[in-house]
Design a protein around this motif. Structure first.
Motif, PDB file in Angstrom:
ATOM      1  N   SER A   1       0.958  -1.247  -0.044  1.00 23.65           N
ATOM      2  CA  SER A   1       0.044   0.052  -0.108  1.00 23.65           C
ATOM      3  C   SER A   1       0.804   1.174   0.114  1.00 23.65           C
ATOM      4  O   SER A   1       0.368   2.191  -0.742  1.00 23.65           O
ATOM      5  CB  SER A   1      -0.892   0.089   1.122  1.00 23.65           C
ATOM      6  N   LEU A   2       1.955   1.141   0.782  1.00 26.68           N
ATOM      7  CA  LEU A   2       2.836   2.496   0.793  1.00 26.68           C
ATOM      8  C   LEU A   2       3.656   2.449  -0.671  1.00 26.68           C
ATOM      9  O   LEU A   2       3.656   3.662  -0.888  1.00 26.68           O
ATOM     10  CB  LEU A   2       3.870   2.116   1.988  1.00 26.68           C
ATOM     11  N   ARG A   3       3.778   1.465  -1.405  1.00 28.36           N
ATOM     12  CA  ARG A   3       4.515   1.507  -2.540  1.00 28.36           C
ATOM     13  C   ARG A   3       3.386   2.265  -3.545  1.00 28.36           C
ATOM     14  O   ARG A   3       3.982   2.965  -4.430  1.00 28.36           O
ATOM     15  CB  ARG A   3       4.890   0.078  -3.140  1.00 28.36           C
ATOM     16  N   TYR A   4       2.383   1.768  -3.568  1.00 25.79           N
ATOM     17  CA  TYR A   4       1.339   2.408  -4.273  1.00 25.79           C
ATOM     18  C   TYR A   4       1.084   3.723  -4.255  1.00 25.79           C
ATOM     19  O   TYR A   4       1.338   4.605  -5.162  1.00 25.79           O
ATOM     20  CB  TYR A   4      -0.047   1.575  -4.379  1.00 25.79           C
ATOM     21  N   LEU A   5       1.104   4.117  -2.889  1.00 29.69           N
ATOM     22  CA  LEU A   5       0.949   5.762  -2.460  1.00 29.69           C
ATOM     23  C   LEU A   5       1.980   6.477  -3.018  1.00 29.69           C
ATOM     24  O   LEU A   5       1.765   7.567  -3.484  1.00 29.69           O
ATOM     25  CB  LEU A   5       0.626   5.917  -1.275  1.00 29.69           C
ATOM     26  N   ALA A   6       3.328   5.781  -2.594  1.00 34.95           N
ATOM     27  CA  ALA A   6       4.399   6.551  -3.087  1.00 34.95           C
ATOM     28  C   ALA A   6       4.514   6.601  -4.886  1.00 34.95           C
ATOM     29  O   ALA A   6       4.793   7.830  -5.191  1.00 34.95           O
ATOM     30  CB  ALA A   6       5.604   5.868  -2.736  1.00 34.95           C
ATOM     31  N   ASP A   7       4.278   5.492  -5.098  1.00 30.60           N
ATOM     32  CA  ASP A   7       4.405   5.683  -6.831  1.00 30.60           C
ATOM     33  C   ASP A   7       3.238   6.972  -7.311  1.00 30.60           C
ATOM     34  O   ASP A   7       3.699   7.563  -8.279  1.00 30.60           O
ATOM     35  CB  ASP A   7       4.008   4.383  -7.277  1.00 30.60           C
TER      36      ASP A   7
ATOM     37  N   PRO B   1      12.052  10.598 -17.254  1.00 33.41           N
ATOM     38  CA  PRO B   1      12.089   9.237 -17.910  1.00 33.41           C
ATOM     39  C   PRO B   1      12.636   8.055 -16.558  1.00 33.41           C
ATOM     40  O   PRO B   1      12.475   6.947 -16.872  1.00 33.41           O
ATOM     41  CB  PRO B   1      13.102   9.521 -18.862  1.00 33.41           C
ATOM     42  N   LEU B   2      13.222   8.857 -15.781  1.00 33.34           N
ATOM     43  CA  LEU B   2      13.818   7.946 -14.729  1.00 33.34           C
ATOM     44  C   LEU B   2      12.655   7.731 -13.548  1.00 33.34           C
ATOM     45  O   LEU B   2      11.945   8.539 -13.276  1.00 33.34           O
ATOM     46  CB  LEU B   2      15.010   8.510 -13.847  1.00 33.34           C
ATOM     47  N   PRO B   3      12.577   6.355 -13.484  1.00 32.41           N
ATOM     48  CA  PRO B   3      11.410   6.061 -12.735  1.00 32.41           C
ATOM     49  C   PRO B   3      11.686   6.430 -11.077  1.00 32.41           C
ATOM     50  O   PRO B   3      12.204   5.361 -10.275  1.00 32.41           O
ATOM     51  CB  PRO B   3      11.128   4.268 -12.667  1.00 32.41           C
ATOM     52  N   TRP B   4      11.707   7.575 -10.802  1.00 34.48           N
ATOM     53  CA  TRP B   4      12.027   7.934  -9.184  1.00 34.48           C
ATOM     54  C   TRP B   4      10.993   7.167  -8.195  1.00 34.48           C
ATOM     55  O   TRP B   4      11.715   7.226  -7.103  1.00 34.48           O
ATOM     56  CB  TRP B   4      11.602   9.435  -9.169  1.00 34.48           C
TER      57      TRP B   4
ATOM     58  N   ASN C   1      12.742   1.663  -3.402  1.00 31.63           N
ATOM     59  CA  ASN C   1      13.760   0.637  -3.038  1.00 31.63           C
ATOM     60  C   ASN C   1      14.668   0.887  -2.286  1.00 31.63           C
ATOM     61  O   ASN C   1      15.330   0.212  -1.371  1.00 31.63           O
ATOM     62  CB  ASN C   1      14.395   0.201  -4.369  1.00 31.63           C
ATOM     63  N   VAL C   2      15.349   2.293  -2.321  1.00 31.54           N
ATOM     64  CA  VAL C   2      16.151   2.887  -1.360  1.00 31.54           C
ATOM     65  C   VAL C   2      15.710   2.913   0.154  1.00 31.54           C
ATOM     66  O   VAL C   2      16.470   2.644   0.882  1.00 31.54           O
ATOM     67  CB  VAL C   2      16.588   4.336  -1.771  1.00 31.54           C
ATOM     68  N   ALA C   3      14.321   3.070   0.158  1.00 32.84           N
ATOM     69  CA  ALA C   3      13.592   3.121   1.472  1.00 32.84           C
ATOM     70  C   ALA C   3      13.764   1.856   2.179  1.00 32.84           C
ATOM     71  O   ALA C   3      14.048   1.502   3.336  1.00 32.84           O
ATOM     72  CB  ALA C   3      12.468   3.913   1.329  1.00 32.84           C
ATOM     73  N   GLY C   4      13.714   0.759   1.157  1.00 32.10           N
ATOM     74  CA  GLY C   4      13.557  -0.737   1.673  1.00 32.10           C
ATOM     75  C   GLY C   4      14.880  -1.080   2.214  1.00 32.10           C
ATOM     76  O   GLY C   4      15.040  -1.724   2.968  1.00 32.10           O
TER      77      GLY C   4
ATOM     78  N   ARG D   1      16.214   4.434 -24.635  1.00 35.93           N
ATOM     79  CA  ARG D   1      16.565   5.383 -23.520  1.00 35.93           C
ATOM     80  C   ARG D   1      17.777   4.985 -22.806  1.00 35.93           C
ATOM     81  O   ARG D   1      17.774   4.622 -21.530  1.00 35.93           O
ATOM     82  CB  ARG D   1      15.639   5.976 -22.570  1.00 35.93           C
ATOM     83  N   TYR D   2      19.054   4.531 -23.534  1.00 33.43           N
ATOM     84  CA  TYR D   2      19.992   3.860 -22.944  1.00 33.43           C
ATOM     85  C   TYR D   2      20.868   4.593 -21.737  1.00 33.43           C
ATOM     86  O   TYR D   2      21.010   3.943 -20.785  1.00 33.43           O
ATOM     87  CB  TYR D   2      21.234   3.498 -23.916  1.00 33.43           C
ATOM     88  N   GLY D   3      20.871   5.840 -21.941  1.00 35.98           N
ATOM     89  CA  GLY D   3      21.432   6.690 -20.717  1.00 35.98           C
ATOM     90  C   GLY D   3      20.779   6.299 -19.441  1.00 35.98           C
ATOM     91  O   GLY D   3      21.176   6.252 -18.089  1.00 35.98           O
ATOM     92  N   TRP D   4      19.254   6.752 -19.544  1.00 35.36           N
ATOM     93  CA  TRP D   4      18.476   6.666 -18.520  1.00 35.36           C
ATOM     94  C   TRP D   4      18.454   5.316 -17.769  1.00 35.36           C
ATOM     95  O   TRP D   4      18.298   5.135 -16.766  1.00 35.36           O
ATOM     96  CB  TRP D   4      16.860   7.043 -18.836  1.00 35.36           C
ATOM     97  N   ALA D   5      18.401   4.100 -18.644  1.00 33.45           N
ATOM     98  CA  ALA D   5      18.472   2.888 -18.283  1.00 33.45           C
ATOM     99  C   ALA D   5      19.622   2.624 -17.427  1.00 33.45           C
ATOM    100  O   ALA D   5      19.612   1.985 -16.476  1.00 33.45           O
ATOM    101  CB  ALA D   5      18.430   1.881 -19.432  1.00 33.45           C
ATOM    102  N   LEU D   6      20.960   3.093 -17.969  1.00 33.98           N
ATOM    103  CA  LEU D   6      21.968   2.893 -17.245  1.00 33.98           C
ATOM    104  C   LEU D   6      21.965   3.608 -15.727  1.00 33.98           C
ATOM    105  O   LEU D   6      22.304   3.010 -14.663  1.00 33.98           O
ATOM    106  CB  LEU D   6      23.153   3.326 -17.953  1.00 33.98           C
ATOM    107  N   ALA D   7      21.468   5.130 -16.040  1.00 33.73           N
ATOM    108  CA  ALA D   7      21.396   5.730 -14.673  1.00 33.73           C
ATOM    109  C   ALA D   7      20.521   5.017 -13.730  1.00 33.73           C
ATOM    110  O   ALA D   7      20.609   4.801 -12.499  1.00 33.73           O
ATOM    111  CB  ALA D   7      20.687   7.058 -14.895  1.00 33.73           C
ATOM    112  N   ASN D   8      19.355   4.327 -14.068  1.00 33.87           N
ATOM    113  CA  ASN D   8      18.450   3.672 -13.202  1.00 33.87           C
ATOM    114  C   ASN D   8      19.146   2.594 -12.702  1.00 33.87           C
ATOM    115  O   ASN D   8      18.785   2.242 -11.444  1.00 33.87           O
ATOM    116  CB  ASN D   8      17.039   3.227 -14.223  1.00 33.87           C
TER     117      ASN D   8
END
Length: 114
Positions: free
Chosen positions: A15-21, A31-34, A40-43, A87-94
């Protein structure tokens, strides 16, 4: 009892993941899935902090909440989607952000929680 703790924790984490999203996507289009990076960082931080917790706490918060909150599958899907859109650069950054910042957050959580 352990299974119930995991169940309750994962319901809260998902539920928290959904609300955060929803919150992040509506305010920070990019483009970056923040949102996935944030959960993930919080987890990772929480799991690092929980190292050595009692089994019941680990079942509820570690396996349950953190397991429901963080998401490796969405991270993988979003990275592949970036690659498909060339979006290769964004994929690598992700990938780098999730791995490097995630491990750093786990280390920081462990250091604070010890």
């Amino acid at each position: 009892m352990t299974a119930l703790l995991v169940f309750l924790g994962s319901a809260a984490g998902a539920s928290l993941r959904y609300l955060a999203d929803r919150f992040v996507r509506s305010r920070y289009p990019s483009p970056l899935p923040w949102a996935t990076l944030a959960v993930n960082v919080a987890g990772c931080f929480a799991l690092g902090w929980l190292v050595g917790a009692e089994p019941a706490v680990w079942a509820l918060a570690g396996t349950g909440v953190c397991g429901g909150l963080s998401t490796y599958s969405t991270f993988g899907y979003e990275t592949v989607a970036l690659l498909e859109r060339e979006r290769y650069g964004w994929a690598l950054a992700n990938v780098l952000a999730n791995v490097v910042v995630g491990v750093g957050a786990a280390a920081l959580g462990w250091w604070i929680g010890r």
